[in-house]
Scaffold this motif. Structure first.
Motif, PDB file in Angstrom:
ATOM      1  N   VAL A 146      56.007  35.459  74.338  1.00  0.00           N
ATOM      2  CA  VAL A 146      57.256  34.723  73.567  1.00  0.00           C
ATOM      3  C   VAL A 146      58.307  35.261  72.717  1.00  0.00           C
ATOM      4  O   VAL A 146      59.402  34.903  72.365  1.00  0.00           O
ATOM      5  CB  VAL A 146      56.422  33.662  72.352  1.00  0.00           C
ATOM      6  CG1 VAL A 146      55.537  32.788  72.930  1.00  0.00           C
ATOM      7  CG2 VAL A 146      55.512  34.774  71.372  1.00  0.00           C
ATOM      8  N   GLN A 147      58.271  36.794  72.444  1.00  0.00           N
ATOM      9  CA  GLN A 147      59.047  37.551  71.871  1.00  0.00           C
ATOM     10  C   GLN A 147      58.989  38.866  72.378  1.00  0.00           C
ATOM     11  O   GLN A 147      58.175  39.575  72.923  1.00  0.00           O
ATOM     12  CB  GLN A 147      58.861  37.506  70.340  1.00  0.00           C
ATOM     13  CG  GLN A 147      59.370  36.258  69.537  1.00  0.00           C
ATOM     14  CD  GLN A 147      59.547  36.134  68.368  1.00  0.00           C
ATOM     15  OE1 GLN A 147      58.482  36.615  67.473  1.00  0.00           O
ATOM     16  NE2 GLN A 147      60.532  35.770  67.522  1.00  0.00           N
ATOM     17  N   PRO A 201      63.441  36.295  71.309  1.00  0.00           N
ATOM     18  CA  PRO A 201      62.911  35.385  72.267  1.00  0.00           C
ATOM     19  C   PRO A 201      63.475  35.701  73.696  1.00  0.00           C
ATOM     20  O   PRO A 201      62.925  35.222  74.623  1.00  0.00           O
ATOM     21  CB  PRO A 201      63.204  33.903  71.778  1.00  0.00           C
ATOM     22  CG  PRO A 201      64.760  34.048  71.178  1.00  0.00           C
ATOM     23  CD  PRO A 201      64.519  35.322  70.539  1.00  0.00           C
TER      24      PRO A 201
END
Length: 266
Positions: A158-159, A174
């Protein structure tokens, strides 16, 4: 999480027997120490929660907070009573909260692949030019056993945090970046970087994964916080470029400076 009552002889809370009337004016229940409700947990709290080591008799403990409210009072609100303290209860219904209390640590210890760093151009780039970096990271699934139960874990990237090796860090953010066609190399992108000096650098990508888990094929539950995993370093050599005018082209003078096979300048 179930009604309990205070046992004066044992000096601890015990599950209440619904068939035996209680003389205690209060009723009690416990919640996990860092539980915020639903599938949410207080991540900073998890890092410092009470450590409930297994007892000598093999019972496993979970850190809990005890709540109380007046018994038989309509609309009475649960309020903090005591804790944190360790609850040791071998009953099967306690397996889910025990797994929930430990799932974040288990998640961070999984062999999650953080992905791969790709650079354009590579392995050499030019000082002052934008070098496009992007990540190749994918969702991963794991099957583990916790307290004898089958737990299925899904880890989703996600990141991303980029350490470009020259003291510059970008993220967490992100965007994993993306591939550019060769005729667009040198364009500035969300994850590109321009090196100010020449040299050899190691680029490190740290990927943050969000996780879910399900116990014995049950519904997926969120894992509190995120797990951070680092990819193997990607080496990049930064060169300097010079502009010079020559009387001959490489067809006339194949050994001329800048022609294929002739050493470049760093």
């Amino acid at each position: 999480m179930g009604g309990h009552t205070w046992d004066a002889e044992r000096k601890e809370f015990v599950p209440a027997d619904p068939h035996v009337p209680s003389t205690d004016p209060n009723e009690y229940k416990y919640e996990l120490q860092c539980h915020l409700g639903g599938g949410d947990f207080d991540t900073p709290c998890l890092a410092r929660q009470l450590d409930c080591k297994d007892r000598e008799d093999g019972a496993k403990g979970i850190p809990v907070m005890w709540l109380s409210r007046p018994r038989g009072v309509p609309g009475a609100v649960w309020a903090h009573h005591s804790g944190p303290t360790c609850l040791y209860d071998p009953k099967p219904e306690d397996l889910l909260p025990r797994i929930a209390a430990d799932i974040q640590r288990q998640f961070q210890n999984l062999p999650v692949n953080a992905g791969r760093v790709v650079a354009q151009p590579s392995p050499n780039t030019l000082r002052g030019a934008e070098t496009n970096f992007y990540a190749e990271a994918v969702e991963q699934q794991f099957d583990i056993t916790m307290l004898g139960q089958k737990v299925h874990v899904v880890a989703t990237p996600v990141q991303y945090t980029w350490n470009y090796g020259d003291g510059t860090v970008f993220g967490p953010q992100p965007s994993m970046g993306g591939q550019l066609p060769q005729d667009r190399w040198g364009e500035k992108t969300r994850t590109s970087h321009a090196y100010a000096t020449t040299g050899d650098f190691q680029v490190i990508l740290t990927t943050s994964f969000q996780g879910t888990y399900s116990v014995n094929a049950g519904p997926p539950l969120p894992i509190p916080g995120q797990g951070q995993f680092s990819a193997p370093p990607q080496g990049i050599s930064v060169w300097r470029s010079l502009t010079r005018n020559y009387a001959d082209d490489c067809n006339t003078n194949p050994q001329g400076q800048g022609c294929p096979g002739v050493g470049a300048l760093r």
